[in-house]
Scaffold this motif. Structure first.
Motif, PDB file in Angstrom:
ATOM      1  N   ASP A  49      28.183  37.181  49.597  1.00  0.00           N
ATOM      2  CA  ASP A  49      26.786  37.518  49.332  1.00  0.00           C
ATOM      3  C   ASP A  49      26.688  38.362  48.060  1.00  0.00           C
ATOM      4  OD1 ASP A  49      25.744  36.434  51.861  1.00  0.00           O
ATOM      5  OD2 ASP A  49      26.935  38.055  52.740  1.00  0.00           O
ATOM      6  N   ILE A  50      27.698  39.220  47.874  1.00  0.00           N
ATOM      7  CA  ILE A  50      27.732  40.147  46.749  1.00  0.00           C
ATOM      8  C   ILE A  50      29.102  40.083  46.094  1.00  0.00           C
ATOM      9  CG2 ILE A  50      27.570  42.578  46.047  1.00  0.00           C
ATOM     10  CD1 ILE A  50      25.767  43.010  48.544  1.00  0.00           C
ATOM     11  N   ALA A  51      29.130  40.132  44.765  1.00  0.00           N
ATOM     12  CA  ALA A  51      30.392  40.158  44.024  1.00  0.00           C
ATOM     13  C   ALA A  51      30.414  41.398  43.128  1.00  0.00           C
ATOM     14  CB  ALA A  51      30.540  38.906  43.168  1.00  0.00           C
ATOM     15  N   LEU A  52      31.445  42.218  43.289  1.00  0.00           N
ATOM     16  CA  LEU A  52      31.689  43.352  42.392  1.00  0.00           C
ATOM     17  C   LEU A  52      32.700  42.856  41.376  1.00  0.00           C
ATOM     18  CD1 LEU A  52      32.173  46.294  44.917  1.00  0.00           C
ATOM     19  CD2 LEU A  52      30.190  45.839  43.477  1.00  0.00           C
ATOM     20  N   ILE A  53      32.320  42.820  40.112  1.00  0.00           N
ATOM     21  CA  ILE A  53      33.152  42.186  39.095  1.00  0.00           C
ATOM     22  C   ILE A  53      33.500  43.154  37.977  1.00  0.00           C
ATOM     23  CG2 ILE A  53      33.283  40.295  37.430  1.00  0.00           C
ATOM     24  CD1 ILE A  53      31.035  38.908  39.081  1.00  0.00           C
ATOM     25  N   ASP A  54      34.802  43.371  37.780  1.00  0.00           N
ATOM     26  CA  ASP A  54      35.242  44.150  36.625  1.00  0.00           C
ATOM     27  C   ASP A  54      34.995  43.303  35.384  1.00  0.00           C
ATOM     28  OD1 ASP A  54      36.513  46.273  35.201  1.00  0.00           O
ATOM     29  OD2 ASP A  54      38.357  45.110  35.167  1.00  0.00           O
ATOM     30  N   MET A  55      34.490  43.926  34.329  1.00  0.00           N
ATOM     31  CA  MET A  55      34.154  43.185  33.107  1.00  0.00           C
ATOM     32  C   MET A  55      35.368  42.576  32.417  1.00  0.00           C
ATOM     33  SD  MET A  55      30.879  43.240  32.511  1.00  0.00           S
ATOM     34  CE  MET A  55      30.834  42.873  30.776  1.00  0.00           C
ATOM     35  N   THR A  56      36.508  43.232  32.515  1.00  0.00           N
ATOM     36  CA  THR A  56      37.692  42.777  31.772  1.00  0.00           C
ATOM     37  C   THR A  56      38.792  42.347  32.725  1.00  0.00           C
ATOM     38  OG1 THR A  56      38.437  45.074  31.606  1.00  0.00           O
ATOM     39  CG2 THR A  56      37.198  44.194  29.737  1.00  0.00           C
ATOM     40  N   ILE A  57      38.602  41.194  33.319  1.00  0.00           N
ATOM     41  CA  ILE A  57      39.602  40.645  34.220  1.00  0.00           C
ATOM     42  C   ILE A  57      40.385  39.560  33.490  1.00  0.00           C
ATOM     43  CG2 ILE A  57      38.515  41.193  36.421  1.00  0.00           C
ATOM     44  CD1 ILE A  57      37.152  38.449  36.316  1.00  0.00           C
ATOM     45  N   PRO A  58      41.621  39.314  33.910  1.00  0.00           N
ATOM     46  CA  PRO A  58      42.428  38.281  33.251  1.00  0.00           C
ATOM     47  C   PRO A  58      41.876  36.875  33.456  1.00  0.00           C
ATOM     48  CG  PRO A  58      43.797  39.711  34.638  1.00  0.00           C
ATOM     49  CD  PRO A  58      42.367  40.042  34.924  1.00  0.00           C
ATOM     50  N   GLY A  59      42.101  36.043  32.458  1.00  0.00           N
ATOM     51  CA  GLY A  59      41.766  34.629  32.568  1.00  0.00           C
ATOM     52  C   GLY A  59      40.334  34.310  32.188  1.00  0.00           C
ATOM     53  N   ILE A  60      39.394  34.785  32.957  1.00  0.00           N
ATOM     54  CA  ILE A  60      37.977  34.519  32.731  1.00  0.00           C
ATOM     55  C   ILE A  60      37.276  35.873  32.650  1.00  0.00           C
ATOM     56  CG2 ILE A  60      35.893  33.509  33.722  1.00  0.00           C
ATOM     57  CD1 ILE A  60      37.635  31.561  35.272  1.00  0.00           C
ATOM     58  N   ASP A  61      36.507  36.099  31.587  1.00  0.00           N
ATOM     59  CA  ASP A  61      35.816  37.393  31.505  1.00  0.00           C
ATOM     60  C   ASP A  61      34.669  37.447  32.513  1.00  0.00           C
ATOM     61  OD1 ASP A  61      33.239  36.545  30.415  1.00  0.00           O
ATOM     62  OD2 ASP A  61      34.256  36.247  28.505  1.00  0.00           O
ATOM     63  N   GLY A  62      34.145  38.628  32.717  1.00  0.00           N
ATOM     64  CA  GLY A  62      33.110  38.834  33.718  1.00  0.00           C
ATOM     65  C   GLY A  62      31.871  37.986  33.523  1.00  0.00           C
ATOM     66  N   PHE A  63      31.429  37.813  32.263  1.00  0.00           N
ATOM     67  CA  PHE A  63      30.233  37.017  32.009  1.00  0.00           C
ATOM     68  C   PHE A  63      30.447  35.542  32.334  1.00  0.00           C
ATOM     69  CE2 PHE A  63      29.426  40.604  29.011  1.00  0.00           C
ATOM     70  CZ  PHE A  63      28.304  41.093  29.653  1.00  0.00           C
ATOM     71  N   THR A  64      31.610  35.029  31.973  1.00  0.00           N
ATOM     72  CA  THR A  64      31.923  33.633  32.279  1.00  0.00           C
ATOM     73  C   THR A  64      32.012  33.439  33.789  1.00  0.00           C
ATOM     74  OG1 THR A  64      33.119  33.439  30.194  1.00  0.00           O
ATOM     75  CG2 THR A  64      33.559  31.751  31.854  1.00  0.00           C
ATOM     76  N   LEU A  65      32.645  34.384  34.465  1.00  0.00           N
ATOM     77  CA  LEU A  65      32.739  34.318  35.922  1.00  0.00           C
ATOM     78  C   LEU A  65      31.349  34.335  36.547  1.00  0.00           C
ATOM     79  CD1 LEU A  65      34.222  34.310  38.613  1.00  0.00           C
ATOM     80  CD2 LEU A  65      34.518  36.793  38.379  1.00  0.00           C
ATOM     81  N   LEU A  66      30.479  35.206  36.064  1.00  0.00           N
ATOM     82  CA  LEU A  66      29.123  35.275  36.602  1.00  0.00           C
ATOM     83  C   LEU A  66      28.404  33.931  36.463  1.00  0.00           C
ATOM     84  CD1 LEU A  66      26.736  36.800  37.827  1.00  0.00           C
ATOM     85  CD2 LEU A  66      26.154  37.566  35.507  1.00  0.00           C
ATOM     86  N   ALA A  67      28.531  33.302  35.308  1.00  0.00           N
ATOM     87  CA  ALA A  67      27.888  31.997  35.088  1.00  0.00           C
ATOM     88  C   ALA A  67      28.397  30.969  36.091  1.00  0.00           C
ATOM     89  CB  ALA A  67      28.131  31.523  33.660  1.00  0.00           C
ATOM     90  N   HIS A  68      29.697  30.938  36.326  1.00  0.00           N
ATOM     91  CA  HIS A  68      30.278  29.999  37.296  1.00  0.00           C
ATOM     92  C   HIS A  68      29.836  30.335  38.722  1.00  0.00           C
ATOM     93  CE1 HIS A  68      32.803  27.613  34.648  1.00  0.00           C
ATOM     94  NE2 HIS A  68      33.256  28.728  34.085  1.00  0.00           N
ATOM     95  N   LEU A  69      29.787  31.627  39.040  1.00  0.00           N
ATOM     96  CA  LEU A  69      29.357  32.044  40.376  1.00  0.00           C
ATOM     97  C   LEU A  69      27.927  31.604  40.649  1.00  0.00           C
ATOM     98  CD1 LEU A  69      30.719  35.696  40.712  1.00  0.00           C
ATOM     99  CD2 LEU A  69      31.550  33.664  41.881  1.00  0.00           C
ATOM    100  N   LYS A  70      27.066  31.793  39.660  1.00  0.00           N
ATOM    101  CA  LYS A  70      25.652  31.441  39.826  1.00  0.00           C
ATOM    102  C   LYS A  70      25.460  29.932  39.999  1.00  0.00           C
ATOM    103  CE  LYS A  70      23.480  35.410  39.599  1.00  0.00           C
ATOM    104  NZ  LYS A  70      22.563  35.864  40.652  1.00  0.00           N
TER     105      LYS A  70
END
Length: 143
Positions: A49-70
């Protein structure tokens, strides 16, 4: 919604562990991953329901991850975490659909307050109610 499911995405084990323990003890269903690729896999399986995302994670940055999550789960609420309080990051996070932004180190009570607010909003949305309607005491609007 009975209990919110929270995914913690942070590459630092001690941060992930601390957050998972604190949130679990507060009644949230939790799971954690260390990178963006694993986060995407877990979204399919766990449907947070909720994702806590560090901005600087390996592989995929936080913004890219957010786009995929959405794309995968449009109603997921995402909160970014970062050691930087750069307003450019914060503004971009809002524009791209993040529900919040916490600057590390943050107070656990602050995080719990944000999650409680999001949980209430998610619960109202799952019942088809509007937060304003609930707060005003007017009940669901009839059209």
């Amino acid at each position: 919604m009975e209990r919110c499911k929270v995914m913690v995405v942070d590459d630092q084990l001690w941060v992930r562990t601390m957050l998972l323990e604190a949130l679990s003890s507060s009644g949230y269903l939790t799971f954690g991953v260390s990178n963006g690729k694993d986060a995407l896999k877990m979204v399919h399986q766990e449907k947070p329901d909720i994702a806590l995302i560090d901005m600087t994670i390996p592989g995929i940055d936080g913004f890219t991850l957010l786009a995929h999550l959405k794309k995968e789960k449009p109603d997921v609420a995402a909160i970014f975490m970062s050691g930087s309080s750069d307003m450019e990051y914060i503004d971009r996070a809002r524009r791209e659909g993040a529900s919040g932004f916490l600057v590390k180190p943050f107070d656990m009570e602050e995080l719990k307050s944000v999650l409680e607010e999001l949980s209430t909003t998610l619960d109202l949305a799952s019942r088809g109610e509007d937060r304003w309607e609930k707060d005003s005491g007017m009940g669901p609007m009839i059209s």
